[in-house]
Scaffold this motif. Structure first.
Motif, PDB file in Angstrom:
ATOM      1  N   LEU A 127     -22.923-101.044  -4.926  1.00 50.13           N
ATOM      2  CA  LEU A 127     -21.649-101.486  -5.481  1.00 50.13           C
ATOM      3  C   LEU A 127     -21.193-100.517  -6.564  1.00 50.13           C
ATOM      4  O   LEU A 127     -21.978-100.138  -7.443  1.00 50.13           O
ATOM      5  CB  LEU A 127     -21.794-102.902  -6.063  1.00 50.13           C
ATOM      6  CG  LEU A 127     -22.208-103.986  -5.069  1.00 50.13           C
ATOM      7  CD1 LEU A 127     -22.506-105.286  -5.807  1.00 50.13           C
ATOM      8  CD2 LEU A 127     -21.118-104.210  -4.025  1.00 50.13           C
ATOM      9  N   ALA A 128     -19.939-100.130  -6.484  1.00 44.96           N
ATOM     10  CA  ALA A 128     -19.414 -99.152  -7.431  1.00 44.96           C
ATOM     11  C   ALA A 128     -19.343 -99.748  -8.834  1.00 44.96           C
ATOM     12  O   ALA A 128     -18.935-100.904  -9.007  1.00 44.96           O
ATOM     13  CB  ALA A 128     -18.029 -98.683  -6.991  1.00 44.96           C
ATOM     14  N   GLU A 129     -19.734 -98.965  -9.822  1.00 46.70           N
ATOM     15  CA  GLU A 129     -19.638 -99.430 -11.200  1.00 46.70           C
ATOM     16  C   GLU A 129     -18.197 -99.338 -11.687  1.00 46.70           C
ATOM     17  O   GLU A 129     -17.517 -98.347 -11.453  1.00 46.70           O
ATOM     18  CB  GLU A 129     -20.543 -98.603 -12.117  1.00 46.70           C
ATOM     19  CG  GLU A 129     -22.020 -98.848 -11.885  1.00 46.70           C
ATOM     20  CD  GLU A 129     -22.879 -98.345 -13.039  1.00 46.70           C
ATOM     21  OE1 GLU A 129     -22.358 -98.285 -14.177  1.00 46.70           O
ATOM     22  OE2 GLU A 129     -24.054 -98.019 -12.805  1.00 46.70           O
ATOM     23  N   VAL A 130     -17.745-100.389 -12.344  1.00 49.16           N
ATOM     24  CA  VAL A 130     -16.419-100.407 -12.950  1.00 49.16           C
ATOM     25  C   VAL A 130     -16.575-100.813 -14.407  1.00 49.16           C
ATOM     26  O   VAL A 130     -17.565-101.455 -14.782  1.00 49.16           O
ATOM     27  CB  VAL A 130     -15.470-101.391 -12.218  1.00 49.16           C
ATOM     28  CG1 VAL A 130     -15.273-100.985 -10.770  1.00 49.16           C
ATOM     29  CG2 VAL A 130     -15.996-102.824 -12.311  1.00 49.16           C
ATOM     30  N   PRO A 131     -15.638-100.470 -15.278  1.00 48.58           N
ATOM     31  CA  PRO A 131     -15.741-100.886 -16.685  1.00 48.58           C
ATOM     32  C   PRO A 131     -15.775-102.406 -16.811  1.00 48.58           C
ATOM     33  O   PRO A 131     -15.015-103.114 -16.141  1.00 48.58           O
ATOM     34  CB  PRO A 131     -14.474-100.296 -17.309  1.00 48.58           C
ATOM     35  CG  PRO A 131     -14.085 -99.177 -16.407  1.00 48.58           C
ATOM     36  CD  PRO A 131     -14.476 -99.603 -15.026  1.00 48.58           C
ATOM     37  N   LEU A 145     -27.311-104.229  -2.277  1.00 51.55           N
ATOM     38  CA  LEU A 145     -27.462-104.870  -3.578  1.00 51.55           C
ATOM     39  C   LEU A 145     -28.603-104.226  -4.360  1.00 51.55           C
ATOM     40  O   LEU A 145     -29.579-103.732  -3.784  1.00 51.55           O
ATOM     41  CB  LEU A 145     -27.711-106.366  -3.400  1.00 51.55           C
ATOM     42  CG  LEU A 145     -26.544-107.142  -2.784  1.00 51.55           C
ATOM     43  CD1 LEU A 145     -26.931-108.601  -2.573  1.00 51.55           C
ATOM     44  CD2 LEU A 145     -25.303-107.047  -3.652  1.00 51.55           C
ATOM     45  N   ALA A 146     -28.488-104.259  -5.669  1.00 50.46           N
ATOM     46  CA  ALA A 146     -29.440-103.568  -6.553  1.00 50.46           C
ATOM     47  C   ALA A 146     -30.712-104.378  -6.733  1.00 50.46           C
ATOM     48  O   ALA A 146     -30.747-105.600  -6.510  1.00 50.46           O
ATOM     49  CB  ALA A 146     -28.788-103.307  -7.905  1.00 50.46           C
ATOM     50  N   VAL A 147     -31.774-103.700  -7.144  1.00 45.20           N
ATOM     51  CA  VAL A 147     -33.062-104.355  -7.389  1.00 45.20           C
ATOM     52  C   VAL A 147     -33.580-104.082  -8.799  1.00 45.20           C
ATOM     53  O   VAL A 147     -34.665-104.542  -9.152  1.00 45.20           O
ATOM     54  CB  VAL A 147     -34.116-103.906  -6.349  1.00 45.20           C
ATOM     55  CG1 VAL A 147     -33.728-104.346  -4.964  1.00 45.20           C
ATOM     56  CG2 VAL A 147     -34.335-102.395  -6.406  1.00 45.20           C
TER      57      VAL A 147
END
Length: 639
Positions: free
Chosen positions: A69-73, A239-241
């Motif tokens: 997932l792209a990081e957004v502010p 998804l991140a771990v």
């Protein structure tokens, strides 16, 4: 809309099941069993109370393939993220659909945080939230019209039934004390306070959004109605771990806050704590650079969790990439109101037990305490010692400068090396409670010392046989007991039955109402009685099961001597915050009160005779509490 609800005699907080019949509306009919839409008698009987097996949550995080997932502010969206978190836990714990039960909430929270943070500015928050929850909770309505919700026809209903908290990722065990399962209800016997919710929907405001949340749903053909399905991440999403990811960090922060919000039993005893306000700084901690995120979250959680004043709170640390840690060869405690050395390694003679700690690396002990106590995860009663002993943990083999005052009033400074194992802290706590005493020994010809804390079940018969020979007894209950059977030993000093401290299981059924309290009763009785002066020893470190047994002693009429106890009793509950790396939180999940009904949390049990440890006895290694207890029973022996 408010006028329409008011005309049915119902406040905005929710819609009573009984009032839905008077409100009418909708094609599915009302919930009143006397209305024209009541299911026909031919409907099969409802298996009231049947628990529905929890489906295994879908697991996708960590699987190979897909795009992260792209990081957004996050800064401008933290308020929206807080609203999403609040709604997510209201749906998870109260909306009884199949889709909610099937959802892996750790994964849904992670994706939902991204979805809310990345939504276009022109899109209303309610629109994005409705889309996120639509498949798992199709009956959830955000900003609904004025007409109250109605239930479809059907006699069998389903609702969440909570007894404390059990993490959804743990396997269901019907024998455990806590349970979070869906159970069947009979539409004709609704509003029974022990069975489930007292209304079909809760209606309330979430910021600028009005929410209508189903608390019960029709159960038909082994499925909830309307049909729903669990959340699955969109195709191609990875998804991140690890909590260096902002959305997993937000998930961990929200899960800790949200679970405690609905299941921590002691908020009524902490009127000064605004737990709702604690969500924002937890989420904000995740708006740090990736490399700093785990440490930022860990520190924010320590600050928030310490405000619970729960000595059962434990926070398994993340992989914070800190250097290897070592301990100084000392332990500190509050003795006579001062920061005092309570234990020193036998081979360490540079500092003496009983000496006062004045400063740490140039910081006065009072300033150190002011800085460290707000993040000790302990109530103020034990937080003093916890904050001092934080000074004994430092990078391995580093030097810590400390200033002390000895018994003669002389001030001296020492450079101490952090090269010890961490067991010094545990050893110090136990050393204050005089471990290693025999199970019984005679203090005089009439008075028997009984080490109930260390008695094993198989030793009870021989210990009680020795007790039968005495005319007075000093019972040591300062340490954590090893058997529940000692409550029957304590019952020998009572004329009849003795009882445990009052305990209540937390049962939340509605996010807009306080949880119900389900009493848990424990009693003990003994046929063979003992008569004569008796007293029990307690300490500031006496905690949990230790305090539970001291409660039985109080019920037996046995006075306590020593210090006020820890004030943390009730089964410990675990929350799995992240799986890789393991990051878990524990808290007290069962409410306990004093025998008179007053608050126990963070207050503990007050001894009948207050006898704190003195600096002199610490230096001498003498057990002055035991000596005072012996004198007390001797004075009361018949001459």
């Amino acid at each position: 809309m408010r006028q329409a609800i008011s005309s049915c005699g119902q406040a905005i907080a929710g819609l009573s099941l009984a009032m839905l019949a008077a409100c009418g509306g909708g094609s599915g009919g009302s919930v009143s069993p006397s209305s024209n839409t009541t299911p026909p008698p031919a409907d099969p009987p409802v298996e009231v109370g049947r628990a529905l097996l929890r489906p295994a949550p879908l697991q996708t995080a960590g699987k190979s393939g897909g795009t992260a997932l792209a990081e957004v502010p996050l800064g401008s969206r933290l308020g929206d993220l807080a609203s999403f978190a609040r709604l997510a836990f209201q749906v998870q714990f109260y909306h009884p659909s199949d889709g909610v039960a099937e959802t892996n909430w750790d994964e849904f929270l992670q994706y939902g945080m991204y979805s809310v943070a990345s939504r276009p500015a022109a899109e209303p928050l309610a629109t994005r939230l409705s889309a996120l929850f639509s498949t798992m909770a199709p009956a959830l309505r955000l900003d609904p019209d004025a007409s109250p919700a109605t239930l479809p026809d059907g006699r069998a209903l389903v609702a969440w039934y909570h007894r404390g908290y059990v993490d959804r990722l743990e396997p269901y065990d019907p024998e455990q004390a806590y349970e979070n399962v869906r159970k069947l209800l009979d539409r004709n016997s609704l509003e029974m306070p022990t069975q489930g919710p007292t209304r079909s929907h809760a209606r309330y405001r979430l910021g600028d959004i009005e929410v209508e949340l189903p608390l019960v749903q029709v159960w038909r053909n082994e499925h909830s109605v309307p049909a729903s399905r669990g959340f699955e991440p969109p195709a191609g999403v990875q998804l991140a771990v690890h909590v260096t990811d902002p959305y997993l960090c937000l998930t961990v922060a929200a899960k800790a806050w949200g679970t405690l919000r609905h299941f921590f039993p002691y908020f009524p005893d902490l009127p000064q704590l605004d737990w709702e306000a604690e969500l924002a700084p937890l989420l904000k901690a995740c708006d740090a650079p990736a490399a700093e995120r785990p440490e930022s979250l860990f520190q924010a959680m320590r600050l928030a969790l310490t405000k619970l004043q729960d000595n059962h709170v434990g926070l398994t640390p993340l992989d914070l990439n800190r250097p290897a840690q070592g301990r100084l060869p000392l332990r500190f405690d509050r003795i006579e109101g001062r920061a005092t050395v309570s234990l020193a390694r036998a081979d360490f003679t540079d500092v003496k037990v009983g000496d006062e700690l004045l400063s740490i690396n140039g910081v006065s002990s009072s300033d150190w305490l002011a800085r460290e106590m707000p993040k000790t995860l302990r109530n103020p009663h034990l937080g003093f010692a916890a904050a001092l002993n934080a000074a004994t943990l430092a990078p391995k083999d580093s030097l810590v400068s400390m200033e002390f005052r000895d018994a003669n009033g002389q001030v001296y400074e020492r450079q101490l090396r952090a090269n010890q194992g961490s067991d010094i802290i545990v050893e110090g706590a136990q050393a204050l409670l005089f471990p290693g005493k025999p199970l019984t020994y005679w203090l005089d010809a009439d008075t028997l010392y009984v080490n109930l804390s260390d008695m094993l079940p198989e030793q009870r018969q021989s210990v009680e046989a020795e007790m039968d020979k005495a005319r007075a007894w000093v019972l040591d209950l300062r340490r954590y007991p090893k058997t529940f059977a000692l409550n029957q030993t304590l019952a020998r000093f009572a004329a009849g039955q003795i009882r445990a401290l009052p305990m209540n299981m937390v049962q939340p059924f509605d996010p807009t109402q306080p949880p119900r309290r389900l009493p848990e009763l424990q009693n003990a009785e003994a046929s063979k009685k003992l008569k004569g002066p008796v007293i029990a020893l307690c300490a500031a470190q006496s905690q949990s099961f230790n305090e539970h047994m001291l409660g039985f002693a109080q019920s037996a009429g046995i006075p306590l001597i020593g210090e006020r106890t820890s004030g943390a009793n009730g089964d410990m509950t675990s929350i799995r915050l992240s799986q890789n790396p393991a990051f878990n939180l524990t808290f007290t999940g069962l409410e306990v009160r004093r025998h008179d009904g007053s608050g126990f949390h963070a207050r503990g049990l007050q001894p009948d005779i207050v006898m704190p440890r003195s600096t002199q006895s610490l230096r001498q290694g003498s057990d002055e509490v035991l000596m005072a207890a012996h004198a007390w029973v001797r004075e009361r022996l018949p001459r």
